[in-house]
Motif scaffolding. Structure first.
Motif, PDB file in Angstrom:
ATOM      1  N   ALA A   1       0.824  -1.206   0.000  1.00  0.00           N
ATOM      2  CA  ALA A   1       0.000   0.000   0.000  1.00  0.00           C
ATOM      3  C   ALA A   1       0.861   1.259   0.000  1.00  0.00           C
ATOM      4  N   THR A   2       1.941   1.236   0.784  1.00  0.00           N
ATOM      5  CA  THR A   2       2.854   2.383   0.811  1.00  0.00           C
ATOM      6  C   THR A   2       3.487   2.616  -0.555  1.00  0.00           C
ATOM      7  N   TYR A   3       3.925   1.511  -1.169  1.00  0.00           N
ATOM      8  CA  TYR A   3       4.528   1.629  -2.498  1.00  0.00           C
ATOM      9  C   TYR A   3       3.536   2.209  -3.499  1.00  0.00           C
ATOM     10  N   ASP A   4       2.309   1.698  -3.464  1.00  0.00           N
ATOM     11  CA  ASP A   4       1.302   2.165  -4.424  1.00  0.00           C
ATOM     12  C   ASP A   4       1.049   3.662  -4.278  1.00  0.00           C
ATOM     13  N   VAL A   5       0.943   4.136  -3.022  1.00  0.00           N
ATOM     14  CA  VAL A   5       0.683   5.559  -2.793  1.00  0.00           C
ATOM     15  C   VAL A   5       1.859   6.410  -3.276  1.00  0.00           C
ATOM     16  N   LEU A   6       3.083   6.003  -2.905  1.00  0.00           N
ATOM     17  CA  LEU A   6       4.257   6.791  -3.293  1.00  0.00           C
ATOM     18  C   LEU A   6       4.452   6.779  -4.809  1.00  0.00           C
ATOM     19  N   HIS A   7       4.218   5.632  -5.420  1.00  0.00           N
ATOM     20  CA  HIS A   7       4.385   5.542  -6.867  1.00  0.00           C
ATOM     21  C   HIS A   7       3.357   6.421  -7.582  1.00  0.00           C
ATOM     22  N   THR A   8       2.119   6.380  -7.124  1.00  0.00           N
ATOM     23  CA  THR A   8       1.084   7.212  -7.726  1.00  0.00           C
ATOM     24  C   THR A   8       1.383   8.694  -7.518  1.00  0.00           C
ATOM     25  N   ALA A   9       1.873   9.042  -6.317  1.00  0.00           N
ATOM     26  CA  ALA A   9       2.217  10.434  -6.043  1.00  0.00           C
ATOM     27  C   ALA A   9       3.326  10.926  -6.959  1.00  0.00           C
ATOM     28  N   GLU A  10       4.306  10.079  -7.218  1.00  0.00           N
ATOM     29  CA  GLU A  10       5.402  10.479  -8.106  1.00  0.00           C
ATOM     30  C   GLU A  10       4.905  10.673  -9.533  1.00  0.00           C
ATOM     31  N   LEU A  11       3.985   9.809  -9.975  1.00  0.00           N
ATOM     32  CA  LEU A  11       3.425   9.964 -11.312  1.00  0.00           C
ATOM     33  C   LEU A  11       2.660  11.282 -11.448  1.00  0.00           C
ATOM     34  N   ALA A  12       1.994  11.699 -10.380  1.00  0.00           N
ATOM     35  CA  ALA A  12       1.275  12.971 -10.414  1.00  0.00           C
ATOM     36  C   ALA A  12       2.216  14.156 -10.257  1.00  0.00           C
ATOM     37  N   ALA A  13       3.309  13.961  -9.520  1.00  0.00           N
ATOM     38  CA  ALA A  13       4.220  15.074  -9.225  1.00  0.00           C
ATOM     39  C   ALA A  13       4.981  15.533 -10.460  1.00  0.00           C
ATOM     40  N   GLU A  14       5.375  14.599 -11.304  1.00  0.00           N
ATOM     41  CA  GLU A  14       6.215  14.955 -12.448  1.00  0.00           C
ATOM     42  C   GLU A  14       5.584  16.025 -13.338  1.00  0.00           C
ATOM     43  N   PRO A  15       4.321  15.882 -13.771  1.00  0.00           N
ATOM     44  CA  PRO A  15       3.744  16.963 -14.583  1.00  0.00           C
ATOM     45  C   PRO A  15       3.501  18.245 -13.781  1.00  0.00           C
ATOM     46  N   LEU A  16       3.160  18.128 -12.490  1.00  0.00           N
ATOM     47  CA  LEU A  16       2.882  19.328 -11.698  1.00  0.00           C
ATOM     48  C   LEU A  16       4.129  20.179 -11.516  1.00  0.00           C
ATOM     49  N   ARG A  17       5.303  19.542 -11.522  1.00  0.00           N
ATOM     50  CA  ARG A  17       6.546  20.302 -11.346  1.00  0.00           C
ATOM     51  C   ARG A  17       6.856  21.174 -12.554  1.00  0.00           C
ATOM     52  N   ALA A  18       6.091  21.011 -13.623  1.00  0.00           N
ATOM     53  CA  ALA A  18       6.236  21.890 -14.788  1.00  0.00           C
ATOM     54  C   ALA A  18       5.307  23.092 -14.695  1.00  0.00           C
ATOM     55  N   GLY A  19       4.545  23.201 -13.592  1.00  0.00           N
ATOM     56  CA  GLY A  19       3.587  24.287 -13.450  1.00  0.00           C
ATOM     57  C   GLY A  19       2.178  23.813 -13.781  1.00  0.00           C
ATOM     58  N   LEU A  20       1.198  24.585 -13.359  1.00  0.00           N
ATOM     59  CA  LEU A  20      -0.192  24.189 -13.556  1.00  0.00           C
ATOM     60  C   LEU A  20      -0.706  24.761 -14.870  1.00  0.00           C
ATOM     61  N   THR A  21      -0.813  23.906 -15.850  1.00  0.00           N
ATOM     62  CA  THR A  21      -1.351  24.258 -17.158  1.00  0.00           C
ATOM     63  C   THR A  21      -2.373  23.200 -17.547  1.00  0.00           C
ATOM     64  N   ARG A  22      -3.057  23.434 -18.663  1.00  0.00           N
ATOM     65  CA  ARG A  22      -4.019  22.436 -19.135  1.00  0.00           C
ATOM     66  C   ARG A  22      -3.306  21.109 -19.437  1.00  0.00           C
ATOM     67  N   ALA A  23      -2.131  21.184 -20.026  1.00  0.00           N
ATOM     68  CA  ALA A  23      -1.397  19.966 -20.373  1.00  0.00           C
ATOM     69  C   ALA A  23      -0.931  19.217 -19.134  1.00  0.00           C
ATOM     70  N   SER A  24      -0.353  19.932 -18.159  1.00  0.00           N
ATOM     71  CA  SER A  24       0.130  19.258 -16.953  1.00  0.00           C
ATOM     72  C   SER A  24      -1.023  18.710 -16.123  1.00  0.00           C
ATOM     73  N   ALA A  25      -2.139  19.436 -16.060  1.00  0.00           N
ATOM     74  CA  ALA A  25      -3.306  18.955 -15.317  1.00  0.00           C
ATOM     75  C   ALA A  25      -3.868  17.688 -15.955  1.00  0.00           C
ATOM     76  N   ALA A  26      -3.886  17.634 -17.285  1.00  0.00           N
ATOM     77  CA  ALA A  26      -4.392  16.446 -17.978  1.00  0.00           C
ATOM     78  C   ALA A  26      -3.549  15.214 -17.669  1.00  0.00           C
ATOM     79  N   LYS A  27      -2.239  15.401 -17.499  1.00  0.00           N
ATOM     80  CA  LYS A  27      -1.364  14.278 -17.179  1.00  0.00           C
ATOM     81  C   LYS A  27      -1.466  13.859 -15.719  1.00  0.00           C
ATOM     82  N   ALA A  28      -1.776  14.809 -14.836  1.00  0.00           N
ATOM     83  CA  ALA A  28      -1.761  14.527 -13.400  1.00  0.00           C
ATOM     84  C   ALA A  28      -3.105  14.094 -12.847  1.00  0.00           C
ATOM     85  N   VAL A  29      -4.224  14.457 -13.511  1.00  0.00           N
ATOM     86  CA  VAL A  29      -5.535  14.320 -12.886  1.00  0.00           C
ATOM     87  C   VAL A  29      -5.893  12.866 -12.576  1.00  0.00           C
ATOM     88  N   ARG A  30      -5.526  11.946 -13.443  1.00  0.00           N
ATOM     89  CA  ARG A  30      -5.866  10.543 -13.190  1.00  0.00           C
ATOM     90  C   ARG A  30      -5.163  10.023 -11.939  1.00  0.00           C
TER      91      ARG A  30
END
Length: 402
Positions: A43-72
């Motif tokens: 469970a810890t791995y799943d949460v951290l892995h999912t968080a990293e997948l969401a973090a990568e696009p957000l670190r580029a700033g909040l745009t329509r493109a980055s939000a589309a990659k992070a929202v799932r």
């Protein structure tokens, strides 16, 4: 009793099957012995892995493109039936249920952003005429920013009355998303600072070198027109490199090529008084380094070390291969400088009163910012003893792309 002809074959087959079964059991036991993970670890791995997948696009700033990659991935973190990422003017991205509630979600997000307060929405807030709609509530959480008022929100959509767990998960995810956006802002600030520092170096080059270069070229116009033409071309190539509008990094080869043009023009001014010695290992020529981090060192050696020295002076440039690093030194046998004055200059983060050693602190700060505190300039100088400036540059470093 006659022997059974097929018995040896049957026994052999049975033995083979038994052996294979034993091998399978052994493999299963081995895998169990290694214990891929407990339920908690998984469970810890799943949460951290999912968080990293969401973090990568957000670190580029909040745009329509980055939000589309992070929202799932944000939706997976919250565990909602749907999730929307909204800025002050539009729904940037939406995953899961709730697409036909975009106008209501945007209005709720704008209220939350305006008041900087989260909100829990019920069925009256999300009423619709669709009989197949499963949306029954939502949690709106403004995304805090490091300074100033929030300008975005995330909305977790529920297929029932939002439970306390969903509320807390949404609020924590909003705060976590804010930290990722803060990283993006810091990275953007770092890049702006780097560009500003390069602009500062360019401004320092302009008044000191360009005037003298044009004067040297003018002196050859009548006496040696072909030499004047060559110097103009060298000057044009030097300025084109120094004032280029793109690229935070360059290669050692490109930097040395620009320095060669600079020294060609300076030798036109000083004649035989200026001698140059180069010792460059070919294998370090492709090494990446911050743009304009070597040229200011050579300019200091000529302008402040040798121009004030009576008679002939030499500037030496050396680049050596040192395993995982490249060692670069710029040395002159000029008038040198009082080390105490240089130490005071570095502490103040400015140049000395007479403009000496312009750009040294700038180069030192940029090297440390890119490679770490262990990679600043090392200056060895003394009155009448010349000056030697050394730097270490990693051959390969993440993010350094000439």
């Amino acid at each position: 009793m006659p022997p059974v002809r097929g018995l040896p074959t049957a026994l052999a087959v049975l033995a083979l099957v038994t052996a294979l079964a034993g091998a399978v059991v052994a493999v299963l036991r081995l895998r169990r012995g290694r214990a891929v993970a407990t339920a908690e670890q998984r469970a810890t791995y799943d949460v951290l892995h999912t968080a990293e997948l969401a973090a990568e696009p957000l670190r580029a700033g909040l745009t329509r493109a980055s939000a589309a990659k992070a929202v799932r991935h944000l939706r997976a973190l919250v565990g909602a039936a749907g999730l929307a990422v909204v800025d002050a003017t539009q729904v940037l991205a939406l995953d899961g249920h709730g697409d036909h509630h975009r106008a209501q979600l945007l209005a709720a997000a704008q209220r939350a952003v305006a008041t900087d307060r989260s909100a829990v929405l019920g069925e009256p807030d999300l009423a619709c005429d669709r009989v197949d709609c499963v949306v029954r509530g939502a949690v709106v959480a403004p995304v805090p920013v490091p300074s100033g008022h929030p300008n975005a929100a995330i909305i977790a959509i529920a297929d029932g009355l939002p439970a306390p767990g969903l509320v807390q998960a949404t609020l924590e995810t909003a705060r976590w998303a804010s930290s990722q956006l803060a990283v993006a802002e810091l990275e953007s600030s770092r890049e702006r600072l780097a560009r500003a520092e390069v602009r500062a170096l360019r401004a320092q080059i302009s008044p000191h070198f360009i005037y003298n270069a044009l004067g040297a070229i003018a002196s050859f116009v009548r006496t040696d027109p072909e030499r004047a033409r060559e110097l103009i071309l060298e000057f044009a190539e030097f300025t084109r490199y120094s004032f280029r509008a793109h690229g935070e990094f360059t290669t050692l080869a490109e930097e040395l090529r620009s320095i060669d043009r600079y020294l060609t023009i300076e030798r036109a001014r000083f004649g035989d008084k200026l001698q140059v010695r180069l010792q460059i290992a070919p294998e370090v020529l492709p090494v990446g380094l911050p743009f304009l981090c070597l040229q200011p060192l050579v300019e200091n050696a000529v302008r402040h070390g040798l121009s004030r020295k009576p008679g002939m002076g030499t500037v030496s440039i050396e680049a050596r291969d040192a395993g995982a690093e490249c060692l670069i030194t710029v040395e002159d046998d000029g008038v040198g400088m009082d080390p105490a004055v240089l130490a005071g200059t570095s502490a103040a983060g400015d140049e000395s009163a007479d403009g000496q050693h312009v750009g040294l602190s700038n180069v030192d700060e940029r090297l440390r910012a890119v490679f770490g505190d262990g990679y600043g300039l090392v200056v060895d100088t003394g009155l009448g003893a010349g000056t030697k400036v050394s730097m270490r540059v990693p051959k390969f470093h993440p993010g350094v792309r000439p």
